[in-house]
Design a protein around this motif. Structure first.
Motif, PDB file in Angstrom:
ATOM      1  N   TYR A  15       7.488  18.338   4.614  1.00 17.86           N
ATOM      2  CA  TYR A  15       7.032  17.014   5.055  1.00 17.86           C
ATOM      3  C   TYR A  15       7.073  16.007   3.909  1.00 17.86           C
ATOM      4  N   GLY A  16       6.557  16.385   2.753  1.00 14.97           N
ATOM      5  CA  GLY A  16       6.652  15.544   1.575  1.00 14.97           C
ATOM      6  C   GLY A  16       5.580  14.485   1.435  1.00 14.97           C
ATOM      7  N   ASP A  17       5.401  14.041   0.185  1.00 11.02           N
ATOM      8  CA  ASP A  17       4.516  12.939  -0.187  1.00 11.02           C
ATOM      9  C   ASP A  17       3.072  13.211   0.265  1.00 11.02           C
ATOM     10  N   PHE A  18       2.364  12.188   0.709  1.00 11.62           N
ATOM     11  CA  PHE A  18       0.945  12.286   1.035  1.00 11.62           C
ATOM     12  C   PHE A  18       0.655  13.141   2.260  1.00 11.62           C
ATOM     13  N   GLY A  49       5.942   7.214  -1.118  1.00 11.63           N
ATOM     14  CA  GLY A  49       7.057   7.467  -0.210  1.00 11.63           C
ATOM     15  C   GLY A  49       8.016   6.298  -0.166  1.00 11.63           C
ATOM     16  N   THR A  50       8.257   5.680  -1.326  1.00  2.47           N
ATOM     17  CA  THR A  50       9.126   4.495  -1.364  1.00  2.47           C
ATOM     18  C   THR A  50      10.538   4.816  -0.868  1.00  2.47           C
ATOM     19  N   LYS A  51      11.047   6.004  -1.177  1.00  2.00           N
ATOM     20  CA  LYS A  51      12.385   6.355  -0.702  1.00  2.00           C
ATOM     21  C   LYS A  51      12.441   6.360   0.818  1.00  2.00           C
ATOM     22  N   ASN A  52      11.389   6.848   1.458  1.00  2.00           N
ATOM     23  CA  ASN A  52      11.312   6.768   2.919  1.00  2.00           C
ATOM     24  C   ASN A  52      11.241   5.316   3.375  1.00  2.00           C
ATOM     25  N   TYR A  53      10.392   4.545   2.701  1.00  2.00           N
ATOM     26  CA  TYR A  53      10.179   3.141   3.080  1.00  2.00           C
ATOM     27  C   TYR A  53      11.498   2.370   3.076  1.00  2.00           C
ATOM     28  N   VAL A  54      12.283   2.518   2.024  1.00  2.44           N
ATOM     29  CA  VAL A  54      13.492   1.702   1.911  1.00  2.44           C
ATOM     30  C   VAL A  54      14.589   2.168   2.871  1.00  2.44           C
ATOM     31  N   ARG A  55      14.487   3.394   3.383  1.00  2.00           N
ATOM     32  CA  ARG A  55      15.458   3.898   4.344  1.00  2.00           C
ATOM     33  C   ARG A  55      14.991   3.754   5.791  1.00  2.00           C
ATOM     34  N   MET A  84       3.984  -3.585   6.123  1.00  2.00           N
ATOM     35  CA  MET A  84       4.606  -3.574   7.448  1.00  2.00           C
ATOM     36  C   MET A  84       5.434  -4.831   7.676  1.00  2.00           C
ATOM     37  N   GLY A  85       5.035  -5.931   7.037  1.00  3.28           N
ATOM     38  CA  GLY A  85       5.784  -7.177   7.183  1.00  3.28           C
ATOM     39  C   GLY A  85       7.186  -7.108   6.621  1.00  3.28           C
ATOM     40  N   ARG A  86       7.412  -6.167   5.675  1.00  2.24           N
ATOM     41  CA  ARG A  86       8.740  -6.034   5.067  1.00  2.24           C
ATOM     42  C   ARG A  86       9.441  -4.721   5.430  1.00  2.24           C
ATOM     43  N   PHE A  87       8.766  -3.856   6.188  1.00  3.17           N
ATOM     44  CA  PHE A  87       9.363  -2.571   6.559  1.00  3.17           C
ATOM     45  C   PHE A  87      10.568  -2.798   7.473  1.00  3.17           C
ATOM     46  N   LYS A  88      11.673  -2.202   7.099  1.00  6.00           N
ATOM     47  CA  LYS A  88      12.954  -2.317   7.802  1.00  6.00           C
ATOM     48  C   LYS A  88      13.580  -3.710   7.706  1.00  6.00           C
ATOM     49  N   VAL A  93       7.343   7.672   7.211  1.00  8.65           N
ATOM     50  CA  VAL A  93       6.383   8.510   6.478  1.00  8.65           C
ATOM     51  C   VAL A  93       6.183   7.946   5.072  1.00  8.65           C
ATOM     52  N   TRP A  94       5.276   7.004   4.961  1.00 11.46           N
ATOM     53  CA  TRP A  94       4.879   6.415   3.688  1.00 11.46           C
ATOM     54  C   TRP A  94       3.463   5.874   3.854  1.00 11.46           C
ATOM     55  N   ALA A  95       2.776   5.663   2.757  1.00  3.89           N
ATOM     56  CA  ALA A  95       1.381   5.245   2.846  1.00  3.89           C
ATOM     57  C   ALA A  95       0.951   4.521   1.588  1.00  3.89           C
ATOM     58  N   THR A  96      -0.097   3.726   1.728  1.00  5.26           N
ATOM     59  CA  THR A  96      -0.797   3.156   0.581  1.00  5.26           C
ATOM     60  C   THR A  96      -1.973   4.060   0.245  1.00  5.26           C
ATOM     61  N   LEU A  97      -2.070   4.458  -1.025  1.00  8.74           N
ATOM     62  CA  LEU A  97      -3.131   5.343  -1.488  1.00  8.74           C
ATOM     63  C   LEU A  97      -4.074   4.558  -2.393  1.00  8.74           C
ATOM     64  N   ILE A  98      -5.351   4.564  -2.050  1.00  9.42           N
ATOM     65  CA  ILE A  98      -6.366   3.836  -2.800  1.00  9.42           C
ATOM     66  C   ILE A  98      -7.512   4.788  -3.113  1.00  9.42           C
ATOM     67  N   SER A  99      -7.862   4.896  -4.380  1.00  5.97           N
ATOM     68  CA  SER A  99      -8.970   5.767  -4.768  1.00  5.97           C
ATOM     69  C   SER A  99      -9.852   5.063  -5.789  1.00  5.97           C
ATOM     70  N   LEU A 100     -11.135   5.336  -5.715  1.00  2.00           N
ATOM     71  CA  LEU A 100     -12.060   4.953  -6.771  1.00  2.00           C
ATOM     72  C   LEU A 100     -12.430   6.205  -7.535  1.00  2.00           C
TER      73      LEU A 100
END
Length: 266
Positions: A192-195, A88-94, A23-27, A98-105
């Motif tokens: 909708y796309g991505d996650f 959703g990096t393409k969304n993020y850079v534009r 979020m610190g670098r979004f937009k 609609v983007w997220a961090t996905l973490i799984s064990l």
């Protein structure tokens, strides 16, 4: 049977740290974006978030392996954290939220590595979803402020809502005919796309979603959340879990019929 709740709590800590970084670098007007060899974009925020998560894992879970989109596999053993720093990096850079961090064990078992914990955090949407094996799936702002997720009970394709990312991948695989037949059969379609569509399947607001080409880090967290919400997550080949290189998720009631359409080739 392990309860994985300590791992789930730790996954939330990792997501909190990643959210602050992304979020610190979004937009940001000076955001640096590069093109990877597979021609997909990667931003400085992708790399920073994965480095941050890896650093915390090294300190708190040094025996666990880590697999991330940007820096590959590190370590061995029966437990493996799988990270997509920004899905959703393409969304993020534009500037699309609609983007997220996905973490799984994932943990090794008789059928190979399977996800046992998953967190999907979408800070620009103000949403987070999570699950641990045997404990159900939830959404909310924190572990103490959450609602349990349940898939829908829609039992007819003609009443179903189907979400997807794009048409090109289906066309490239020769599956476009069956895909289009499915879109004509269902009640509603949305790209909708991505996650996000997987989370909506878990919430019961979408009944079906699928993508024709994915990596493990795109699917592992989504898979455990969908299944713990009572849904079904497989590859297009019907293999349960996130290992087929593609994905189909549903409320379970429609899954076989759903796969039948997606496997029609033209």
């Amino acid at each position: 049977m392990p309860d994985y709740l300590d791992d789930l709590r730790f996954a939330h800590v990792l997501a909190d740290a990643a959210d602050a970084a992304t979020m610190g670098r979004f937009k940001a007007l000076d955001l640096k974006v590069e093109t990877k060899p597979d021609m997909t974009p990667v931003s400085e925020a992708d790399k920073a978030a994965e480095e941050l998560i890896r650093g915390q894992l090294q300190r708190a879970r040094p025996r666990d392996a880590v697999l991330g989109e940007e820096y590959g596999i590190e370590g061995t053993g029966p437990r493996r954290w799988v990270i997509d720093p920004i899905d959703g990096t393409k969304n993020y850079v534009r500037g699309v939220p609609v983007w997220a961090t996905l973490i799984s064990l994932m943990e090794a078992g008789e059928t190979g590595f399977q996800p046992v914990v998953g967190v999907v955090s979408a800070p620009a949407l103000g949403r987070r979803w999570w699950a641990a094996q045997g404990h159900g799936a939830f959404s909310g702002r924190s572990l103490s402020s959450a609602s349990r997720l349940h898939v829908s009970r829609v039992s007819k394709l003609s009443d179903a809502s189907f979400a997807y990312s794009s048409l090109t991948g289906w066309e490239d695989q020769g599956r476009l005919g069956g895909f289009l037949d499915l879109t004509r059969e269902v009640w509603r379609t949305r790209a909708y796309g991505d996650f996000w569509p997987y989370m909506m399947v878990a919430e019961g607001s979408v009944d079906l979603c699928a993508e024709p080409e994915l990596s493990l880090w795109d699917m592992a967290a989504n898979a455990i959340i969908v299944t713990e919400a009572g849904g079904t997550f497989t590859g297009l080949d019907g293999r349960p879990g996130p290992h087929s290189g593609n994905a189909a998720a549903s409320n379970g009631l429609l899954h076989d019929e759903f796969l039948g359409y997606l496997n029609e080739r033209t």
